[in-house]
Design a protein around this motif. Structure first.
Motif, PDB file in Angstrom:
ATOM      1  N   GLN A   1      30.363  29.473  26.530  1.00 55.57           N
ATOM      2  CA  GLN A   1      29.470  30.604  26.306  1.00 55.57           C
ATOM      3  C   GLN A   1      29.042  31.191  27.653  1.00 55.57           C
ATOM      4  OE1 GLN A   1      25.156  30.036  25.214  1.00 55.57           O
ATOM      5  NE2 GLN A   1      25.932  30.635  23.186  1.00 55.57           N
ATOM      6  N   VAL A   2      29.146  32.515  27.802  1.00 52.86           N
ATOM      7  CA  VAL A   2      28.795  33.185  29.055  1.00 52.86           C
ATOM      8  C   VAL A   2      27.867  34.356  28.761  1.00 52.86           C
ATOM      9  CG1 VAL A   2      29.658  34.517  31.013  1.00 52.86           C
ATOM     10  CG2 VAL A   2      30.925  32.532  30.227  1.00 52.86           C
ATOM     11  N   TYR A   3      26.775  34.417  29.497  1.00 51.11           N
ATOM     12  CA  TYR A   3      25.848  35.543  29.439  1.00 51.11           C
ATOM     13  C   TYR A   3      26.044  36.417  30.669  1.00 51.11           C
ATOM     14  CZ  TYR A   3      23.010  33.249  25.804  1.00 51.11           C
ATOM     15  OH  TYR A   3      22.557  32.668  24.646  1.00 51.11           O
ATOM     16  N   VAL A   4      25.932  37.717  30.476  1.00 52.87           N
ATOM     17  CA  VAL A   4      25.965  38.682  31.578  1.00 52.87           C
ATOM     18  C   VAL A   4      24.743  39.586  31.441  1.00 52.87           C
ATOM     19  CG1 VAL A   4      27.258  40.517  32.735  1.00 52.87           C
ATOM     20  CG2 VAL A   4      28.489  38.650  31.589  1.00 52.87           C
ATOM     21  N   SER A   5      24.091  39.872  32.551  1.00 55.96           N
ATOM     22  CA  SER A   5      22.906  40.722  32.495  1.00 55.96           C
ATOM     23  C   SER A   5      22.762  41.501  33.794  1.00 55.96           C
ATOM     24  CB  SER A   5      21.658  39.874  32.256  1.00 55.96           C
ATOM     25  OG  SER A   5      20.531  40.695  32.004  1.00 55.96           O
ATOM     26  N   CYS A   6      22.021  42.614  33.738  1.00 53.92           N
ATOM     27  CA  CYS A   6      21.771  43.420  34.932  1.00 53.92           C
ATOM     28  C   CYS A   6      20.429  44.136  34.799  1.00 53.92           C
ATOM     29  CB  CYS A   6      22.901  44.419  35.189  1.00 53.92           C
ATOM     30  SG  CYS A   6      23.209  45.554  33.820  1.00 53.92           S
ATOM     31  N   ASP A   7      19.893  44.530  35.936  1.00 53.52           N
ATOM     32  CA  ASP A   7      18.605  45.208  35.956  1.00 53.52           C
ATOM     33  C   ASP A   7      18.454  45.877  37.313  1.00 53.52           C
ATOM     34  OD1 ASP A   7      16.173  46.110  35.096  1.00 53.52           O
ATOM     35  OD2 ASP A   7      15.188  44.162  35.047  1.00 53.52           O
TER      36      ASP A   7
ATOM     37  N   SER B   1      31.535  45.073  40.660  1.00 53.01           N
ATOM     38  CA  SER B   1      31.114  43.809  41.280  1.00 53.01           C
ATOM     39  C   SER B   1      30.647  42.823  40.220  1.00 53.01           C
ATOM     40  CB  SER B   1      29.986  44.063  42.284  1.00 53.01           C
ATOM     41  OG  SER B   1      30.428  44.832  43.376  1.00 53.01           O
ATOM     42  N   LEU B   2      29.872  43.312  39.253  1.00 52.47           N
ATOM     43  CA  LEU B   2      29.387  42.443  38.189  1.00 52.47           C
ATOM     44  C   LEU B   2      30.548  41.962  37.320  1.00 52.47           C
ATOM     45  CD1 LEU B   2      27.033  41.147  36.705  1.00 52.47           C
ATOM     46  CD2 LEU B   2      26.718  43.286  35.438  1.00 52.47           C
ATOM     47  N   TYR B   3      31.500  42.842  37.048  1.00 55.95           N
ATOM     48  CA  TYR B   3      32.668  42.459  36.248  1.00 55.95           C
ATOM     49  C   TYR B   3      33.481  41.387  36.968  1.00 55.95           C
ATOM     50  CZ  TYR B   3      37.303  42.819  34.118  1.00 55.95           C
ATOM     51  OH  TYR B   3      38.504  42.524  33.518  1.00 55.95           O
ATOM     52  N   ARG B   4      33.687  41.569  38.261  1.00 56.61           N
ATOM     53  CA  ARG B   4      34.444  40.582  39.038  1.00 56.61           C
ATOM     54  C   ARG B   4      33.755  39.222  39.006  1.00 56.61           C
ATOM     55  NH1 ARG B   4      33.977  38.704  44.255  1.00 56.61           N
ATOM     56  NH2 ARG B   4      35.900  37.904  45.200  1.00 56.61           N
ATOM     57  N   LEU B   5      32.430  39.220  39.196  1.00 58.71           N
ATOM     58  CA  LEU B   5      31.689  37.962  39.170  1.00 58.71           C
ATOM     59  C   LEU B   5      31.813  37.286  37.812  1.00 58.71           C
ATOM     60  CD1 LEU B   5      29.651  36.158  40.785  1.00 58.71           C
ATOM     61  CD2 LEU B   5      27.834  37.436  39.631  1.00 58.71           C
ATOM     62  N   ALA B   6      31.686  38.074  36.745  1.00 52.33           N
ATOM     63  CA  ALA B   6      31.791  37.502  35.401  1.00 52.33           C
ATOM     64  C   ALA B   6      33.167  36.887  35.162  1.00 52.33           C
ATOM     65  CB  ALA B   6      31.501  38.589  34.360  1.00 52.33           C
ATOM     66  N   CYS B   7      34.204  37.570  35.599  1.00 51.03           N
ATOM     67  CA  CYS B   7      35.568  37.051  35.411  1.00 51.03           C
ATOM     68  C   CYS B   7      35.786  35.766  36.203  1.00 51.03           C
ATOM     69  CB  CYS B   7      36.599  38.099  35.811  1.00 51.03           C
ATOM     70  SG  CYS B   7      36.652  39.541  34.717  1.00 51.03           S
ATOM     71  N   GLU B   8      35.181  35.684  37.386  1.00 49.08           N
ATOM     72  CA  GLU B   8      35.314  34.474  38.198  1.00 49.08           C
ATOM     73  C   GLU B   8      34.694  33.262  37.523  1.00 49.08           C
ATOM     74  OE1 GLU B   8      33.668  35.220  42.047  1.00 49.08           O
ATOM     75  OE2 GLU B   8      35.611  35.794  42.884  1.00 49.08           O
ATOM     76  N   TYR B   9      33.704  33.507  36.662  1.00 47.72           N
ATOM     77  CA  TYR B   9      33.030  32.388  35.998  1.00 47.72           C
ATOM     78  C   TYR B   9      33.296  32.358  34.497  1.00 47.72           C
ATOM     79  CZ  TYR B   9      31.083  31.278  40.444  1.00 47.72           C
ATOM     80  OH  TYR B   9      30.971  30.908  41.771  1.00 47.72           O
ATOM     81  N   GLY B  10      34.507  32.753  34.145  1.00 41.50           N
ATOM     82  CA  GLY B  10      35.040  32.470  32.829  1.00 41.50           C
ATOM     83  C   GLY B  10      34.685  33.420  31.718  1.00 41.50           C
ATOM     84  N   TYR B  11      34.252  34.646  32.033  1.00 39.19           N
ATOM     85  CA  TYR B  11      33.869  35.569  30.967  1.00 39.19           C
ATOM     86  C   TYR B  11      35.036  35.861  30.022  1.00 39.19           C
ATOM     87  CZ  TYR B  11      32.679  39.880  28.569  1.00 39.19           C
ATOM     88  OH  TYR B  11      32.471  40.826  27.594  1.00 39.19           O
ATOM     89  N   ARG B  12      36.205  36.165  30.570  1.00 37.58           N
ATOM     90  CA  ARG B  12      37.321  36.574  29.724  1.00 37.58           C
ATOM     91  C   ARG B  12      37.806  35.436  28.825  1.00 37.58           C
ATOM     92  NH1 ARG B  12      41.138  39.352  34.216  1.00 37.58           N
ATOM     93  NH2 ARG B  12      40.573  37.390  35.224  1.00 37.58           N
ATOM     94  N   GLU B  13      37.645  34.204  29.272  1.00 40.30           N
ATOM     95  CA  GLU B  13      38.129  33.063  28.489  1.00 40.30           C
ATOM     96  C   GLU B  13      37.069  32.489  27.551  1.00 40.30           C
ATOM     97  OE1 GLU B  13      40.459  33.815  32.015  1.00 40.30           O
ATOM     98  OE2 GLU B  13      38.321  33.335  31.823  1.00 40.30           O
ATOM     99  N   ALA B  14      35.823  32.918  27.681  1.00 46.11           N
ATOM    100  CA  ALA B  14      34.725  32.344  26.906  1.00 46.11           C
ATOM    101  C   ALA B  14      34.864  32.643  25.409  1.00 46.11           C
ATOM    102  CB  ALA B  14      33.389  32.859  27.421  1.00 46.11           C
TER     103      ALA B  14
ATOM    104  N   GLU C   1      32.159  32.708  23.374  1.00 47.59           N
ATOM    105  CA  GLU C   1      30.989  33.531  23.063  1.00 47.59           C
ATOM    106  C   GLU C   1      30.589  34.309  24.302  1.00 47.59           C
ATOM    107  OE1 GLU C   1      28.954  30.607  19.696  1.00 47.59           O
ATOM    108  OE2 GLU C   1      27.969  30.918  21.626  1.00 47.59           O
ATOM    109  N   LYS C   2      30.523  35.638  24.166  1.00 53.03           N
ATOM    110  CA  LYS C   2      30.195  36.513  25.290  1.00 53.03           C
ATOM    111  C   LYS C   2      28.970  37.340  24.913  1.00 53.03           C
ATOM    112  CE  LYS C   2      35.176  36.925  25.941  1.00 53.03           C
ATOM    113  NZ  LYS C   2      36.327  37.858  26.067  1.00 53.03           N
TER     114      LYS C   2
END
Length: 430
Positions: free
Chosen positions: A186-192, A249-262, A264-265
Motif C-alpha cells: 500500500q502506497v500513499y501519495v500527498s502534496c501541499d 518530481s513527485l511522480y518520480r519519487l512515488a515510482c522509486e518507492y513502489g507506487y506502480r507495483e502497489a 493499493e494506491k
C-alpha cells in the motif's frame, strides 16, 4: 604536563608537535582538541599532497593540457587551515586553466574541504545563518565568514535542486528506467503548499508609498507507507519552480518507492485544485481522498453563516458531518439541497457555495468506503512534512529568504529527512 607527538607517515618523520596541557578539566580537553587539530593539519597536508600527485593529467580541446608546475594553496578543513602543493594545467588551445586536485579535495570553487562543507551545510539546515559563524567556531574551532558559508550552502543546495529537476524531467521522458527501491503493498501519495517570506518587496495595495514583503509558496510532497511491522516511513520532495516539474518530481519519487507495483494506491490532499491536477495527470489510477479536516472546515464555515446561536451551529454541523462520514459527499449534498428553498441572501449564497464545493468533489469524499478499507482520511502526514521540511527552518522569527536560498536550504533538509545525506555527499558533483 608537556605532551610531545611525533608524526610519521610511511616511516618518514614529518613533524614533532608539542603542547603544554594543564588547568581545569575543560581546559585540558580544549588543549587536547587543539593538539588533535594540529596533528590533523599535518596529516591532511601530506595526504592531500600525495593525492594531488596521483591524479592524471587532464585533457582539453582533445589534447593533454600543459603542466604549469606546482602551486601552493591554503584551504580550510575541520582541523583548521592547511597548505599543500598541487599541479596546475593550462590548455594550449583555449588557454583555460584546470587544477584537478581542487575538484577532488575542495567543494566547488570554495577553499573548503568537502568534509567541512558537509558539516557546514548540515548545520545550516538546523540553525539560522546569523548564528552559523559562531557555532562553527565554538563546535569545531573553524573560522569561516558568514557570507562565505551562505554562498557555500546556496551553491550546494542549488546544485541539488537543479539535479532534482533534471532527474524529474528524465523520469517523465523515460519512466521505464525508474527502478523501485521498495515494493510495499500500500502506497500513499500527498502534496501541499506552504508559504514563506521572501526578501523581495512590493507596494502595499492601500498605500503605494509603503512596501511590504512578498510571500511565496513552496510546494512539498511525500510518499509514505507501512512496513511489515506497521511502522510508517516516508520520503519527501520539494519545489517552487513550475508546477509540471514539481509534479514530475513527485511522480518520480512515488515510482522509486513502489507506487506502480502497489496493490493499493491512495492520493490524499486538501481542496487545492493544483494538487488534484497532479493526481489527474500522474496518479489517476489511485483512490483520491479529500482531507477530512479541510472538508469539515467548509461545513463549519457554512454553519456559522447559517446560524447565529453556537448550539444551533454545532447541531447543524454535527448532523452534516455525520452524513458525510457515513454516506459521503453524495449524502451530504442530498441533505443540503432541500435547505436552499428556505434561505435568502447571504445565507443562500453560503449554502450554495458549500453545495458547489462538495458536488465537484463527490468522487473523493466516500469516507464510509475509505474507513471500511482502513485507509487514512486525513492529510496529517503532508501537513507535518510541510512543517518539518519548510516551516521549522524557513518561517522562524524575522526570517526572509531569496527564492534561491529557500530552495537550497529546503533541498538539503529534504536529503537529511530522507536519510540520504551521506549518499548525497558521496555522489555530489560540484
Amino acid at each position: 604536563m608537556k605532551v610531545e607527538v611525533t608524526v610519521r607517515i610511511d616511516g618518514r618523520e614529518v613533524a614533532i608537535l608539542e603542547e603544554c596541557i594543564s588547568g581545569q578539566a575543560i581546559d585540558v580537553e580544549q588543549q587536547t582538541e587543539r593538539l588533535k587539530d594540529r596533528v590533523g593539519q599535518v596529516v591532511l597536508a601530506e595526504g592531500f599532497s600525495q593525492l594531488a600527485a596521483t591524479l592524471r593529467r587532464p585533457c582539453c580541446c582533445g589534447k593533454p593540457m600543459q603542466n604549469k608546475g606546482p602551486r601552493r594553496v591554503t584551504i580550510m578543513s575541520q582541523s583548521g587551515e592547511i597548505s599543500f602543493n598541487r599541479t596546475r594545467y593550462r590548455c594550449r588551445e583555449c588557454r583555460q586553466y584546470q587544477t584537478p586536485a581542487d575538484r577532488v579535495i575542495c567543494c566547488g570553487h570554495h577553499r573548503v574541504t568537502r568534509h567541512l562543507a558537509k558539516q557546514i551545510c548540515q548545520l545550516a539546515t538546523l540553525e539560522h545563518f546569523t548564528r552559523l559563524e559562531q557555532l562553527m567556531a565554538d563546535q569545531h574551532a573553524v573560522h569561516i565568514g558568514h557570507d562565505e558559508m551562505l554562498q557555500l550552502v546556496h551553491d550546494v543546495g542549488g546544485t541539488v535542486d537543479a539535479r532534482r529537476q533534471t532527474e524529474a524531467i528524465r523520469a517523465v521522458e523515460h519512466p521505464s528506467q525508474i527502478t523501485p527501491k521498495l515494493r510495499p503493498k500500500q502506497v500513499y501519495v500527498s502534496c501541499d503548499g506552504i508559504m514563506y517570506c521572501t526578501n523581495q518587496r512590493e507596494p502595499c495595495p492601500n498605500d503605494p508609498e509603503r512596501h511590504r514583503m512578498i510571500w511565496r509558496q513552496m510546494r512539498v510532497g511525500c510518499v509514505y507507507w507501512q512496513d511489515e511491522k506497521e511502522y510508517w516511513h516516508k520520503q519527501v520532495v520539494w519545489g517552487q519552480e513550475d508546477l509540471p516539474t514539481f509534479s514530475a518530481s513527485l511522480y518520480r519519487l512515488a515510482c522509486e518507492y513502489g507506487y506502480r507495483e502497489a496493490e493499493e494506491k491512495i492520493f490524499t490532499a486538501d481542496g487545492g485544485d493544483w494538487c488534484w491536477g497532479i493526481q489527474d495527470q500522474y496518479f489517476a489510477d489511485s483512490v483520491g481522498i479529500l482531507d477530512w479536516y479541510h472538508a469539515s472546515e467548509h461545513v463549519w464555515d457554512c454553519g456559522k453563516q447559517l446560524h447565529s446561536d453556537s448550539q444551533q451551529v454545532r447541531t447543524w454541523v454535527d448532523e452534516g458531518l455525520s452524513l458525510l462520514r457515513t454516506k459521503g459527499g453524495d449524502g451530504l449534498v442530498e441533505w443540503l439541497q432541500p435547505q436552499l428553498t428556505k434561505l435568502r441572501g447571504k445565507k443562500r449564497e453560503a449554502l450554495n457555495s458549500l453545495l458547489g464545493y462538495f458536488r465537484s468533489r463527490v468522487g473523493i469524499t466516500d469516507y464510509h468506503i475509505y474507513r471500511d478499507h482502513n485507509w487514512q482520511i486525513g492529510s496529517g502526514m503532508i501537513e507535518s512534512t510541510a512543517k518539518q521540511l519548510v516551516g521549522i527552518r524557513l518561517k522562524g522569527p524575522g526570517m526572509h529568504w531569496s527564492p534561491l536560498g529557500a530552495s537550497a536550504i529546503t533541498a538539503l533538509r529534504a536529503y537529511n529527512i530522507n536519510g540520504n545525506w551521506y549518499s548525497l555527499w558521496k555522489n555530489l558533483n560540484i
